[in-house]
Design an enzyme around this catalytic site. Structure first.
Site: not given
Ligand code: IMP
Length: 199
Positions: A70, A154, A177, A183
């Site tokens: 997450d 993104f 990146k 991550r």
């Molecule tokens: P999830 O962990 O995929 O649910 O990410 C949650 C949200 O955090 C995403 O929809 C993005 O809005 C933001 N987010 C997470 N990782 C990134 C990234 O590497 N770049 C930009 N936004 C991120």
């Protein structure tokens, strides 16, 4: 062959994890291989709780090891928001609306005060013993720019400026990146635990 289920439908994320696990002779599958699991509600109050909910939903249903992540953006001037609400800050996975809201919330805040970080929490869950779960976190620090820039990546990438590299995350190649991201840093931590965990 050992198998780990990745709690995602996102093929980009799955590919990053597959690369790591390949070294350990572990095959990965994702939620796409188990449509019967359906959408997992993310109703925890921290990144860790949400990752645990996702991982444990899978271990309970399939009795196989599962990895969930997450992640999100924490902005200091906004007391850590959007945080766990990053994906749905203004509109669900509406990146343009989320970025517009972020800029508006930070109206009048100087560049030095726009400090922020991306955070990623990973939970590698044991199939039947939660005390053996591995929980790690990675982050990357930056500033929220006053205008979006770049069209890679993104989410909040066009606003996430890394002063040391003099560019936003959206102006980086995928390799750039992946070398510095939250991550990637979490994966480095996870990898430290892998040899023991696999055994
Ligand atoms: P999830 O962990 O995929 O649910 O990410 C949650 C949200 O955090 C995403 O929809 C993005 O809005 C933001 N987010 C997470 N990782 C990134 C990234 O590497 N770049 C930009 N936004 C991120």
């Amino acid at each position: 062959m050992k198998k780990i289920i990745i709690a995602t439908n996102n093929e980009g994320k799955a590919a990053e994890f597959a690369e790591l696990f390949k070294k350990y002779g572990v095959e990965i599958e994702t939620l796409k291989d188990y449509p019967e699991i359906g959408d997992i509600p993310e109703n925890g109050s921290t990144f860790e709780e949400n990752a645990k909910i996702k991982a444990h939903t899978i271990t309970r249903k399939l009795h196989l090891p599962a990895l969930a992540d997450d992640s999100g953006l924490q902005v200091d001037a906004l007391h850590g928001q959007p945080g766990i609400f990053s994906a749905r800050y203004a509109g669900d996975h509406d990146f343009a609306a989320n970025n517009a809201k972020l800029l508006s919330e930070l109206g009048g805040v100087s560049l030095e005060e726009r400090t922020a970080r991306f955070v990623s929490t990973l939970v590698l869950a044991h199939p039947d013993d939660e005390s053996k779960d591995v929980i790690v976190e990675g982050h990357v620090d930056g500033l929220i720019a006053t205008l979006p820039s770049g069209d890679g990546g993104f989410g909040y990438d066009p606003l996430f400026y890394i002063p040391e590299l003099e560019k936003t995350m959206a102006e980086m190649t995928m390799n750039e990146k992946n070398a510095i991201s939250h991550r990637a840093n979490a994966l480095v931590e996870l990898e430290k635990n892998m040899p023991d965990w696999i055994n």
